[in-house]
Write a protein that holds these residues in place. Structure first.
Motif, PDB file in Angstrom:
ATOM      1  N   LYS A 143      54.755  37.882  46.131  1.00 43.11           N
ATOM      2  CA  LYS A 143      55.159  37.200  44.892  1.00 43.11           C
ATOM      3  C   LYS A 143      55.894  35.896  45.192  1.00 43.11           C
ATOM      4  CE  LYS A 143      55.317  41.076  41.646  1.00 43.11           C
ATOM      5  NZ  LYS A 143      56.168  41.806  40.663  1.00 43.11           N
ATOM      6  N   LYS A 146      53.394  33.447  46.402  1.00 49.28           N
ATOM      7  CA  LYS A 146      52.617  32.944  45.267  1.00 49.28           C
ATOM      8  C   LYS A 146      53.355  31.798  44.587  1.00 49.28           C
ATOM      9  CE  LYS A 146      52.731  34.968  41.255  1.00 49.28           C
ATOM     10  NZ  LYS A 146      52.553  35.890  40.101  1.00 49.28           N
ATOM     11  N   THR A 150      51.785  28.038  44.238  1.00 52.68           N
ATOM     12  CA  THR A 150      51.542  27.476  42.903  1.00 52.68           C
ATOM     13  C   THR A 150      52.350  26.195  42.716  1.00 52.68           C
ATOM     14  OG1 THR A 150      53.198  28.968  41.950  1.00 52.68           O
ATOM     15  CG2 THR A 150      50.902  29.658  41.811  1.00 52.68           C
ATOM     16  N   VAL A 156      46.357  30.627  40.702  1.00 56.29           N
ATOM     17  CA  VAL A 156      46.107  32.032  41.032  1.00 56.29           C
ATOM     18  C   VAL A 156      44.803  32.492  40.389  1.00 56.29           C
ATOM     19  CG1 VAL A 156      46.946  34.391  40.714  1.00 56.29           C
ATOM     20  CG2 VAL A 156      48.545  32.566  41.331  1.00 56.29           C
ATOM     21  N   ARG A 158      43.233  36.097  41.381  1.00 56.85           N
ATOM     22  CA  ARG A 158      43.493  37.530  41.205  1.00 56.85           C
ATOM     23  C   ARG A 158      44.921  37.847  41.663  1.00 56.85           C
ATOM     24  NH1 ARG A 158      37.984  39.003  44.322  1.00 56.85           N
ATOM     25  NH2 ARG A 158      38.865  37.300  45.550  1.00 56.85           N
ATOM     26  N   ASP A 159      45.638  38.572  40.842  1.00 55.22           N
ATOM     27  CA  ASP A 159      47.033  38.883  41.149  1.00 55.22           C
ATOM     28  C   ASP A 159      47.268  40.383  40.987  1.00 55.22           C
ATOM     29  OD1 ASP A 159      49.764  39.159  41.343  1.00 55.22           O
ATOM     30  OD2 ASP A 159      50.251  37.499  40.007  1.00 55.22           O
ATOM     31  N   ILE A 165      47.152  38.902  46.386  1.00 56.10           N
ATOM     32  CA  ILE A 165      47.065  37.740  45.502  1.00 56.10           C
ATOM     33  C   ILE A 165      46.133  36.735  46.158  1.00 56.10           C
ATOM     34  CG2 ILE A 165      48.326  35.811  44.460  1.00 56.10           C
ATOM     35  CD1 ILE A 165      50.856  37.649  44.624  1.00 56.10           C
TER      36      ILE A 165
END
Length: 254
Positions: A143, A146, A150, A156, A158-159, A165
């Protein structure tokens, strides 16, 4: 957020000898000429370097080479073994679906061959070509990683939270994926030895020098570290940073 987005255009591998590594990948993946273009689904580059990471240590990164059907996984695994690769996991059906195998190249890079199909629909393609390639990074906290990526403009796709991810990608490039490091090592069939992001360098090509500067600034703001300030390099313009888990990125333009 930066107006430019990070992209995974080239995966650079540090290898003991370029000629031997080129021969291995050319033979395994049936690559033509001197290019290490992965049949339009990403690109490799090789640099000769004495790595501080032993070839048997977990490099923290696994490249997933996704093909159409099981027979192609088997064909590629056989080619890798014949060229000197070490089979870490034999080709087999997955518990939750698909068909996979894992091998370690002589340079230490770990490759996962995969298809989402359990049965063949016809003869294996000759040579088998990937529908996509995915560079999966083993991270401490998917997370948090991610959020870092980002902030550098990635979107994103697929999470699955702490499980997996990944991000959207453009044709001709590799997809970037994130998985907890211990889980990635387990999936590859190796022990979680070694530390940090290994010696691979992920390369992002940008349209302008201003884009390079913008992404390096964004990386710093998001918690990364610039390890080589942007400057003129070999007639182009490039800089380098590491993400919070130590993976090395080179951002470059003409």
């Amino acid at each position: 957020m930066t107006n430019r987005k990070l992209s995974l255009d080239i995966l650079t591998l540090a290898v003991p000898t370029i000629d031997d590594a080129r021969a291995f990948y050319t033979s395994t993946y049936s690559l033509g000429g001197t290019s290490l273009d992965l049949h339009g689904a990403g690109q490799l580059d090789l640099v000769a370097a004495v790595s501080s990471v032993a070839s048997t240590e977990f490099p923290g990164l696994v490249v997933s080479y996704i093909v159409d059907q099981p027979s192609e996984v088997e064909s590629l695994l056989a080619a890798a073994a014949a060229a000197g690769g070490e089979v870490l996991k034999p080709a087999k059906k997955g518990f939750f679906g698909g068909f996979t195998a894992v091998f370690r190249a002589p340079d230490g890079a770990i490759w996962k061959l995969a298809t989402d199909k359990k049965k063949n629909s016809g003869p294996a393609a000759e040579p088998p070509t990937p529908t996509e390639t995915v560079c999966i990074l083993g991270v401490d906290d998917p997370k948090a990683s991610k959020a870092f990526y980002t902030a550098l403009g990635m979107t994103v796709d697929r999470d699955y939270g702490k499980k997996f991810i990944d991000f959207e990608f453009d044709a001709g490039t590799s997809r970037l994926g994130l998985l907890r490091r211990s889980e990635l090592a387990k999936d590859a069939g190796v022990s979680d030895s070694g530390r940090g992001g290994g010696t691979s360098v992920l390369v992002s090509r940008q349209q302008s020098r201003a884009d390079v500067d913008t992404l390096l600034a964004a990386a710093t703001s998001a918690g990364g570290q610039v390890t080589a300030p942007a400057g003129v390099v070999d007639g182009g313009y490039a800089g380098q940073f590491t993400d919070p888990d130590g993976f090395i990125w080179r951002v470059a333009s003409n």
